[in-house]
Design an enzyme around this catalytic site. Structure first.
Site: not given
Ligand code: SAM
Length: 287
Positions: A36, A67, A91, A111, A142-143, A161-162, A164
């Site tokens: 990304q 959070h 993050d 992540d 990769d989760g 917590d990904s 979209d």
């Protein structure tokens, strides 16, 4: 989307005809990772701004509502969370909240993009304050694959917590992933996943996440609602899922006696987040 010449960063949702614009002083960071585009801006009134592929991830000023409300309700709903997994969360703000719980013995954060965490360490050090906790383990893969490899019944709480459901995150919202989470969770295990906006996505992603959770084997699905200024409409949600038991009941005395600070989460906002507005009742009736 992005920083305009007028000194504002704008994220637009063309489908919903809604947007968010934040006044920025300058761009602090920009890089294209294999996954990304990462951008960090200095804003005039919201601290620093983290953007992935043109979408607002967080600002220094308002990330606490997200959070805290993704981490603490599920951890205080679980009877004794010890083994926690975060999927995404690069993050590190979610990890910081999980580490506040002294009973948590291990938290693995997975992540796919190490670039996000390195950028967070540089530009959002306050979110990375728990990264050196000996209970915290950061993996970059990769989760979806990671969860698939987990020992059945080996996790107490999983927090997804990904980004979209686009790009590498698409698979994190499907039935197969939910089934692999279900298998990895212990009998009293719980998962929570960011489930977008009740006012924008009730009949789309929010409904689909709940359906995928049920199709993945979860007997109980409950959606929490809370404010996130930086996300489209400012009205956000997280959906919890479990294998049984009442997810609207939580360890209130433990939550009320918690020895750590929060800025949004408390027993009242936890209870309030479970309230179901009239327009949502039909879809969210099973909670
Ligand atoms: N709170 C933000 C939101 O609701 O959009 C998400 C914050 S966090 C930065 C999102 C993270 O999900 C990103 O760092 C991204 O790299 C990660 N991610 C996306 N797909 C993933 C996958 N398949 N496995 C692991 N992490 C993934």
């Amino acid at each position: 989307m992005g920083q305009g010449e007028d000194g504002w960063f704008t994220e637009r949702d063309d489908d919903e005809g809604i947007g968010l614009t934040l006044r920025v002083r300058r761009k602090l960071h920009e890089e294209q990772t294999p996954y990304q585009r990462i951008e960090v801006y200095e804003t005039t009134s919201w601290g620093r701004l983290l953007v992935l592929d043109g979408y607002v991830m967080l600002t220094s000023r308002d990330n606490f509502t997200y959070h805290e409300m993704m981490a603490h309700p599920v951890l205080f709903t679980h009877p004794h969370p010890r083994r926690v997994v975060i999927i995404g969360g690069g993050d590190c703000g979610m990890l910081r909240e999980v580490m506040k719980h002294p009973g948590v013995e291990e938290c693995v954060q997975v992540d796919i993009d190490e670039g996000v965490t390195r950028a967070a360490e540089r530009w959002f050090p306050e979110l990375c304050s728990a990264n050196d906790d000996p209970r915290a383990h950061l993996l970059f893969e990769d989760g979806i694959e990671y969860v698939r490899r987990l020992e059945p019944g080996s996790v107490d709480v999983m927090i997804v917590d990904s980004t979209d459901p686009v790009g590498p995150a698409v698979g994190l919202f499907g039935k197969d992933f939910m089934a692999s989470v279900h298998r990895a969770l212990a009998g009293d295990g719980l998962m929570v996943q960011q489930s977008e906006s009740p006012i924008l996505h009730l009949d789309s992603l929010l409904r689909d996440v709940r359906t995928a959770m049920r199709d993945g084997g979860f007997a109980r699905v409950v959606t929490l609602q809370f404010p996130v200024v930086g996300y489209p409409s400012g009205w956000w949600s997280a959906t919890m899922a479990g294998k049984g038991g009442d997810l609207t009941r939580f360890r209130e005395s433990d939550a009320g006696a918690r020895a750590f600070t929060t800025r949004y989460y408390n027993c009242a906002t936890h209870r309030a987040a479970l309230a179901v507005p009239e327009f949502c009742r039909e879809l969210l009736t099973d909670q």
